[in-house]
Design a protein around this motif. Structure first.
Motif, mmCIF file in Angstrom:
data_model
loop_
_atom_site.group_PDB
_atom_site.id
_atom_site.type_symbol
_atom_site.label_atom_id
_atom_site.label_comp_id
_atom_site.label_asym_id
_atom_site.label_seq_id
_atom_site.Cartn_x
_atom_site.Cartn_y
_atom_site.Cartn_z
ATOM 1 N N THR A 336 0.815 -1.206 0.000
ATOM 2 C CA THR A 336 0.000 0.000 0.000
ATOM 3 C C THR A 336 0.860 1.273 0.000
ATOM 4 O O THR A 336 0.325 2.379 0.038
ATOM 5 C CB THR A 336 -0.915 0.036 1.235
ATOM 6 O OG1 THR A 336 -0.099 -0.004 2.418
ATOM 7 C CG2 THR A 336 -1.872 -1.143 1.243
ATOM 8 N N CYS A 337 2.184 1.087 -0.018
ATOM 9 C CA CYS A 337 3.107 2.230 -0.011
ATOM 10 C C CYS A 337 2.872 3.153 1.187
ATOM 11 O O CYS A 337 3.075 4.364 1.102
ATOM 12 C CB CYS A 337 2.972 3.050 -1.304
ATOM 13 S SG CYS A 337 3.589 2.185 -2.762
ATOM 14 N N PHE A 338 2.431 2.578 2.294
ATOM 15 C CA PHE A 338 2.133 3.401 3.460
ATOM 16 C C PHE A 338 3.397 3.730 4.255
ATOM 17 O O PHE A 338 3.599 4.851 4.681
ATOM 18 C CB PHE A 338 1.119 2.681 4.362
ATOM 19 C CG PHE A 338 0.692 3.491 5.552
ATOM 20 C CD1 PHE A 338 -0.171 4.557 5.401
ATOM 21 C CD2 PHE A 338 1.185 3.202 6.817
ATOM 22 C CE1 PHE A 338 -0.554 5.317 6.494
ATOM 23 C CE2 PHE A 338 0.807 3.953 7.918
ATOM 24 C CZ PHE A 338 -0.070 5.009 7.756
ATOM 25 N N THR A 339 4.242 2.748 4.451
ATOM 26 C CA THR A 339 5.464 2.957 5.217
ATOM 27 C C THR A 339 6.655 3.148 4.279
ATOM 28 O O THR A 339 6.578 2.845 3.082
ATOM 29 C CB THR A 339 5.732 1.761 6.145
ATOM 30 O OG1 THR A 339 5.979 0.600 5.344
ATOM 31 C CG2 THR A 339 4.532 1.507 7.056
ATOM 32 N N GLN A 340 7.757 3.640 4.827
ATOM 33 C CA GLN A 340 8.968 3.795 4.030
ATOM 34 C C GLN A 340 9.485 2.441 3.545
ATOM 35 O O GLN A 340 10.045 2.357 2.441
ATOM 36 C CB GLN A 340 10.053 4.497 4.863
ATOM 37 C CG GLN A 340 9.777 5.971 5.084
ATOM 38 C CD GLN A 340 10.961 6.677 5.731
ATOM 39 O OE1 GLN A 340 11.933 6.043 6.119
ATOM 40 N NE2 GLN A 340 10.868 7.985 5.852
ATOM 41 N N PHE A 341 9.289 1.399 4.362
ATOM 42 C CA PHE A 341 9.717 0.050 3.956
ATOM 43 C C PHE A 341 8.946 -0.400 2.722
ATOM 44 O O PHE A 341 9.527 -0.943 1.771
ATOM 45 C CB PHE A 341 9.499 -0.936 5.102
ATOM 46 C CG PHE A 341 9.747 -2.374 4.706
ATOM 47 C CD1 PHE A 341 11.050 -2.863 4.595
ATOM 48 C CD2 PHE A 341 8.682 -3.228 4.426
ATOM 49 C CE1 PHE A 341 11.280 -4.174 4.219
ATOM 50 C CE2 PHE A 341 8.902 -4.543 4.052
ATOM 51 C CZ PHE A 341 10.204 -5.018 3.952
ATOM 52 N N GLU A 342 7.626 -0.187 2.717
ATOM 53 C CA GLU A 342 6.817 -0.588 1.564
ATOM 54 C C GLU A 342 7.180 0.214 0.322
ATOM 55 O O GLU A 342 7.210 -0.318 -0.787
ATOM 56 C CB GLU A 342 5.325 -0.428 1.892
ATOM 57 C CG GLU A 342 4.785 -1.471 2.869
ATOM 58 C CD GLU A 342 3.283 -1.378 3.019
ATOM 59 O OE1 GLU A 342 2.732 -0.264 2.865
ATOM 60 O OE2 GLU A 342 2.646 -2.405 3.287
ATOM 61 N N GLN A 343 7.433 1.506 0.502
ATOM 62 C CA GLN A 343 7.818 2.337 -0.636
ATOM 63 C C GLN A 343 9.153 1.875 -1.220
ATOM 64 O O GLN A 343 9.317 1.793 -2.437
ATOM 65 C CB GLN A 343 7.905 3.797 -0.196
ATOM 66 C CG GLN A 343 6.555 4.407 0.174
ATOM 67 C CD GLN A 343 6.684 5.801 0.745
ATOM 68 O OE1 GLN A 343 7.716 6.452 0.619
ATOM 69 N NE2 GLN A 343 5.632 6.274 1.407
ATOM 70 N N LYS A 344 10.104 1.563 -0.329
ATOM 71 C CA LYS A 344 11.409 1.080 -0.781
ATOM 72 C C LYS A 344 11.271 -0.265 -1.475
ATOM 73 O O LYS A 344 11.922 -0.544 -2.496
ATOM 74 C CB LYS A 344 12.354 0.970 0.421
ATOM 75 C CG LYS A 344 13.790 0.639 0.038
ATOM 76 C CD LYS A 344 14.682 0.641 1.276
ATOM 77 C CE LYS A 344 16.122 0.299 0.905
ATOM 78 N NZ LYS A 344 17.016 0.292 2.096
ATOM 79 N N ASN A 345 10.404 -1.114 -0.938
ATOM 80 C CA ASN A 345 10.163 -2.441 -1.522
ATOM 81 C C ASN A 345 9.547 -2.303 -2.908
ATOM 82 O O ASN A 345 9.895 -3.042 -3.850
ATOM 83 C CB ASN A 345 9.250 -3.238 -0.597
ATOM 84 C CG ASN A 345 9.284 -4.727 -0.905
ATOM 85 O OD1 ASN A 345 10.208 -5.218 -1.545
ATOM 86 N ND2 ASN A 345 8.272 -5.440 -0.444
ATOM 87 N N CYS A 346 8.637 -1.344 -3.046
ATOM 88 C CA CYS A 346 7.990 -1.101 -4.343
ATOM 89 C C CYS A 346 9.028 -0.646 -5.370
ATOM 90 O O CYS A 346 9.066 -1.154 -6.497
ATOM 91 C CB CYS A 346 6.887 -0.054 -4.180
ATOM 92 S SG CYS A 346 6.109 0.469 -5.722
ATOM 93 N N HIS A 347 9.884 0.272 -4.984
ATOM 94 C CA HIS A 347 10.896 0.806 -5.899
ATOM 95 C C HIS A 347 11.937 -0.254 -6.276
ATOM 96 O O HIS A 347 12.530 -0.192 -7.356
ATOM 97 C CB HIS A 347 11.583 2.021 -5.273
ATOM 98 C CG HIS A 347 10.661 3.173 -5.043
ATOM 99 N ND1 HIS A 347 10.862 4.136 -4.083
ATOM 100 C CD2 HIS A 347 9.490 3.514 -5.661
ATOM 101 C CE1 HIS A 347 9.885 5.012 -4.115
ATOM 102 N NE2 HIS A 347 9.035 4.655 -5.068
ATOM 103 N N SER A 348 12.137 -1.225 -5.375
ATOM 104 C CA SER A 348 13.124 -2.271 -5.662
ATOM 105 C C SER A 348 12.709 -3.147 -6.835
ATOM 106 O O SER A 348 13.547 -3.774 -7.475
ATOM 107 C CB SER A 348 13.335 -3.144 -4.415
ATOM 108 O OG SER A 348 12.187 -3.921 -4.139
ATOM 109 N N TYR A 349 11.400 -3.184 -7.118
ATOM 110 C CA TYR A 349 10.907 -3.941 -8.269
ATOM 111 C C TYR A 349 10.863 -3.093 -9.537
ATOM 112 O O TYR A 349 10.436 -3.574 -10.596
ATOM 113 C CB TYR A 349 9.491 -4.458 -7.985
ATOM 114 C CG TYR A 349 9.438 -5.612 -7.006
ATOM 115 C CD1 TYR A 349 9.919 -6.866 -7.357
ATOM 116 C CD2 TYR A 349 8.901 -5.442 -5.740
ATOM 117 C CE1 TYR A 349 9.861 -7.925 -6.466
ATOM 118 C CE2 TYR A 349 8.835 -6.488 -4.848
ATOM 119 C CZ TYR A 349 9.328 -7.733 -5.213
ATOM 120 O OH TYR A 349 9.268 -8.776 -4.320
#
Length: 406
Positions: A336-349
């Protein structure tokens, strides 16, 4: 280290701000005291114009190459006319020279010297004095009004960020902002022709609903902004022209409210204690602006619905080499790109976080609704504050050249 430097910088700036508040109250004669609010608003707006808009314009590579360098016959460069380092050094020098000249060349004439108590107070006595001020019933009501009045406009500062997100060039917005700030400098002259400045709180209340309406109109403007965008030419002249008209009216309203507030502070501030009284009111007023804005920034980000999506079709062969490929679809679906971890994980793909539902618009409507309720709730207290005697704002009386507390 950086925190310490900015703490000291802010501390010194705040100290000077207190001195200027007291100076504005006592340096003008009693017949010209109403000019204090006009000088305050015009001067601070001019400072913002130079320190903010002017820097953005001169720092912009595109603006410098398209407008400034050709005018002087200079070649285009890969950078603007100034950078932050040079700008700060230059105006740091200007600041030192100007304040030094004021120190040695400007002779202060305190028209309230016989009544002034500030110079005789220690730090402890000053805080005791502030405590006595806060205990006044009229001050309690005013502080509550100042602390809550700007909730209706909490999302206003986010509007520019949303326009930049939509692709509006920040250097163009910076240029337009200089025009808007010029309007704010002229506001005192324009406001005096339409409102009774002898009753600033009543004028503040009259203009309050108009600002709510224009806050909603500008939110709608932000919503339709992407529809003006042309993939080949960007945003057309018509877009900026309409925005200038709409936001110019908003700036007049915003600046008028600030003028009315400062005029009322000047009117009620107890000259016996100079800057102490004025600083208390300005501090609470500034907090009343900052806390709704800070909360709105957090809520817009927290309540907006985001998703991790690919702008272009992903390379499945490349992704299949990743050791976590088996969890790829699940991760993308649940992200959901809510946390910085999720945003970083999204960008890693190689994907991007996209806002699917922007809370900015919902929150703007909610804040406007709260503003309407606030206006109804505080209408009577505001009229009462405007009508009470000036003696009700004082905690010190001067009798036989002696300062006596009430």
């Amino acid at each position: 280290m950086l925190t310490s430097i900015f703490f000291m910088f802010t501390f010194l700036a705040a100290t000077q701000d207190i001195a200027v508040d007291g100076w504005g109250l006592t340096m003008l004669s009693k017949e010209k005291s109403s000019w204090a609010s006009i000088c305050n608003n015009a001067g601070s707006t001019a400072g913002i114009l130079v320190g903010n808009s002017l820097f953005l314009i001169l720092e912009s590579k595109n603006f410098s190459n398209n407008y400034i360098r050709p005018f002087f016959g200079l070649e285009s460069q890969k950078y603007g006319l100034v950078d932050l380092n040079g700008f700060m050094h230059f105006f740091g020098l200007v600041f030192i020279v100007s304040t030094t000249l004021i120190l040695f060349l400007k002779q202060e004439k305190n028209f309230y010297h016989d009544e002034s108590l500030d110079n005789n107070l220690s730090i402890k006595e000053t805080f005791n004095l502030l405590n006595k001020i806060i205990k006044l019933d009229s001050i309690k009501t005013l502080l509550l009004i100042l602390f809550t009045s700007k909730v209706a406009f909490a999302t206003s500062s986010i509007r520019i960020l949303k326009m930049i997100e939509a692709g509006v060039p920040k250097e163009t917005l910076g240029l337009l902002n200089s025009f808007f700030q010029f309007i704010q400098i002229l506001t005192p002259i324009l406001a005096s022709n339409f409102f009774d400045l002898t009753k600033p709180l009543e004028a503040f209340l009259k203009i309050y609903p108009i600002r709510i309406v224009f806050t909603l109109l500008l939110a709608i403007w932000v919503y339709i902004t992407p529809q003006f965008f042309d993939i080949n030419y960007g945003y057309p002249f018509q877009y900026f022209f309409l925005y200038m008209i709409l936001n110019s009216i908003y700036c007049l309203i915003f600046s008028s409210m600030a003028l009315f507030k400062t005029a009322f502070f000047t009117e009620i501030s107890d000259k016996n204690i100079g800057g102490t009284y004025m600083t208390l009111l300005n501090t609470i007023a500034n907090i009343g602006v900052q806390w709704p804005t800070t909360l709105a920034l957090y809520l817009v980000d927290a309540l907006s619905i985001k998703a991790c999506v690919f702008e272009t079709k992903p390379n499945m062969k490349e992704l299949s080499t990743k050791k976590f490929f088996k969890d790829f679809l699940k991760t993308m679906h649940e992200n959901t790109c809510f946390t910085q971890f999720e945003q970083k994980n999204c960008h890693s793909y190689g994907a991007k976080c996209i806002i699917q539902s922007d809370a900015f618009y919902f929150l703007t409507v909610i804040c406007a609704f709260i503003g309407v309720i606030w206006m109804i709730k505080f209408k009577k207290p505001i009229f009462n504050l405007q009508s009470i005697s000036k003696s009700d704002w004082k905690i010190i009386q001067v009798k036989n050249n002696q300062h006596l507390f009430k």
